[in-house]
Design a protein around this motif. Structure first.
Motif, PDB file in Angstrom:
ATOM      1  N   SER A  18      13.637  36.417 -57.144  1.00 19.16           N
ATOM      2  CA  SER A  18      14.421  35.758 -58.067  1.00 19.16           C
ATOM      3  C   SER A  18      15.347  34.613 -57.054  1.00 19.16           C
ATOM      4  O   SER A  18      15.553  33.607 -57.948  1.00 19.16           O
ATOM      5  CB  SER A  18      15.588  36.815 -58.357  1.00 19.16           C
ATOM      6  OG  SER A  18      16.208  37.410 -57.393  1.00 19.16           O
ATOM      7  N   VAL A  19      15.598  35.017 -55.796  1.00 17.79           N
ATOM      8  CA  VAL A  19      16.151  33.552 -55.252  1.00 17.79           C
ATOM      9  C   VAL A  19      15.294  32.693 -54.722  1.00 17.79           C
ATOM     10  O   VAL A  19      15.442  31.617 -54.800  1.00 17.79           O
ATOM     11  CB  VAL A  19      16.771  34.458 -53.632  1.00 17.79           C
ATOM     12  CG1 VAL A  19      17.332  33.404 -52.853  1.00 17.79           C
ATOM     13  CG2 VAL A  19      17.885  35.336 -54.067  1.00 17.79           C
ATOM     14  N   LEU A  20      13.634  33.204 -54.485  1.00 21.22           N
ATOM     15  CA  LEU A  20      13.168  32.003 -53.995  1.00 21.22           C
ATOM     16  C   LEU A  20      12.566  31.212 -55.097  1.00 21.22           C
ATOM     17  O   LEU A  20      12.429  30.056 -54.950  1.00 21.22           O
ATOM     18  CB  LEU A  20      11.426  32.786 -53.839  1.00 21.22           C
ATOM     19  CG  LEU A  20      11.559  33.601 -52.258  1.00 21.22           C
ATOM     20  CD1 LEU A  20      10.253  34.299 -52.187  1.00 21.22           C
ATOM     21  CD2 LEU A  20      11.710  32.743 -51.358  1.00 21.22           C
ATOM     22  N   ALA A  21      12.632  31.689 -56.690  1.00 14.29           N
ATOM     23  CA  ALA A  21      12.529  30.858 -57.616  1.00 14.29           C
ATOM     24  C   ALA A  21      13.419  29.677 -57.471  1.00 14.29           C
ATOM     25  O   ALA A  21      13.193  28.553 -57.901  1.00 14.29           O
ATOM     26  CB  ALA A  21      12.474  31.624 -59.082  1.00 14.29           C
ATOM     27  N   ARG A  22      14.759  29.975 -57.380  1.00 11.01           N
ATOM     28  CA  ARG A  22      15.599  28.676 -57.153  1.00 11.01           C
ATOM     29  C   ARG A  22      15.585  27.865 -55.931  1.00 11.01           C
ATOM     30  O   ARG A  22      15.654  26.750 -56.059  1.00 11.01           O
ATOM     31  CB  ARG A  22      16.955  29.564 -57.320  1.00 11.01           C
ATOM     32  CG  ARG A  22      17.445  30.555 -58.640  1.00 11.01           C
ATOM     33  CD  ARG A  22      18.703  30.366 -58.783  1.00 11.01           C
ATOM     34  NE  ARG A  22      19.423  31.117 -57.402  1.00 11.01           N
ATOM     35  CZ  ARG A  22      19.411  32.929 -57.373  1.00 11.01           C
ATOM     36  NH1 ARG A  22      18.889  33.437 -58.432  1.00 11.01           N
ATOM     37  NH2 ARG A  22      19.951  33.370 -56.462  1.00 11.01           N
TER      38      ARG A  22
END
Length: 366
Positions: free
Chosen positions: A220-224
């Motif tokens: 979820s963090v990587l997607a941003r």
């Protein structure tokens, strides 16, 4: 439990399954359980030092820990790793389909007609067998050589030719740089190439990925944070483009019978186009289950959201930044196998296991 795929993901899954008290059977399509590594181009070297390439239970040894291992070193390492695992590993056993059993569990069919029943399945077949070919206007009429980088081996066949390499990632840049001394090469990309220093303050970038915790950031963090492909570079690749050894242009708009049409409308004859455009999960054998959505598995951190007992390993960004790498797949294997073991140990699975074992001598059970 059946594990589909005998590469780094499948082998770590087998090791984790044994540690969880399961009895895994690994079905691998190739001649030996070393994944797709022998099929990569000859000069491929890892972008991570050997010290960050170990799978659980075996150090990636054989030389300086800060060297960047070559393709064949990885093959040798996986060969030794497979021998260290006390699991039933079957080679030349390509899985053709996984079907649901009416009373629960799965029926796994190979392309030779073998059928094996299993309470659980781990799809660890990677993506190399499913290279992505983008829709290119005029592709069918192009008379030159058009191939995915999955089928590229060495630069010598391109000597004296006009070559376009499509892509802005590590493989695209590495292959274009390798061909450049032999041919006239252009990198065709949709945006300028993003370079990341291979070494920062005297340490490889993978050291910083580990100490800062970036390697374990959730999806979820990587997607941003991760918006575009980036190329790890010691400066060699950036210099090659800056000096004109490798030309970089905006992506062409179409192929013609004898070349390409560039973004500015100019046409140019081209002998070969190499597509370094990535891969997609190679999971067609799961289609009978209805576990995929447009070819992509429906899962949460590698655990199927459609079928109890089904898991995935080796997917890009499956749980973290390092999920589909040698250094990261072991963590995912432990997570997925722990979850599947809990599912398979509950409720009616024990009854069905005993009944199926009585009816089928070839049944494989946890």
């Amino acid at each position: 439990m059946i594990i589909v795929g005998g590469g780094q993901a499948g082998l770590t899954a087998a090791r984790a399954a044994l540690a969880a008290g399961l009895r895994p059977v690994v079905l691998h399509a190739g001649a030996e359980p070393v994944g797709s590594w022998p099929d990569y181009y000859d000069s491929l070297t890892l972008f991570s030092p050997a010290r960050y390439c170990s799978l659980p239970g075996m150090v990636f040894d054989g030389g300086e820990a800060d060297r960047y291992p070559a393709r064949d070193e990885v093959v040798t390492y996986l060969r030794h790793y497979a021998k260290s695992i006390d699991a039933d590993i079957r080679t030349r056993a390509r899985v053709a389909a996984v079907q649901p059993r009416p009373d629960g569990g799965f029926l796994v069919r190979t392309d030779t007609g073998e059928e094996v029943s299993a309470a659980g399945v781990v799809a660890a077949s990677g993506s190399f067998g499913n290279p992505y070919l983008p829709p290119l206007p005029g592709r069918d009429g192009f008379a030159g050589e058009l191939r995915h980088v999955a089928h590229y081996r060495r630069p010598e066949p391109y000597a004296g030719k006009r070559v376009v390499v499509v892509g802005a990632g590590n493989s695209a840049v590495q292959v274009a740089h390798e061909i450049a001394p032999h041919a006239t090469v252009t990198l065709a990309t949709r945006a300028p190439i993003q370079f990341v220093p291979q070494r920062i303050r005297g340490r490889d970038v993978h050291h910083w990925l580990r100490v800062t915790g970036v390697d374990r950031l959730p999806r979820s963090v990587l997607a941003r944070l991760v918006r575009h492909a980036a190329v790890l570079d010691t400066g060699v690749y950036r210099d090659a483009i800056a000096t004109g050894l490798v030309d970089r242009r905006d992506m062409f708009t179409a192929l013609t019978p004898d070349g390409v049409i560039w973004a500015d409308g100019s046409a140019e004859p081209v002998d070969a186009v190499i597509l370094a455009t990535g891969y997609r999960p190679d999971l067609g054998y799961l289609a009978p289950l209805g576990a995929l959505k447009r070819g992509v598995p429906r899962h949460a951190a590698g655990v199927s959201t459609t079928h109890p007992g089904l898991g995935y390993l080796g997917l890009e960004f499956q749980r973290t930044f390092s999920s589909n790498t040698l250094r990261g797949v072991g963590r995912d294997a432990t997570h997925v196998i722990t979850a599947l073991a809990a599912q398979l140990s509950g409720g009616g699975w024990r009854h069905r296991r005993a009944r199926d074992t009585a009816h089928r001598s070839d049944a494989v059970r946890h």
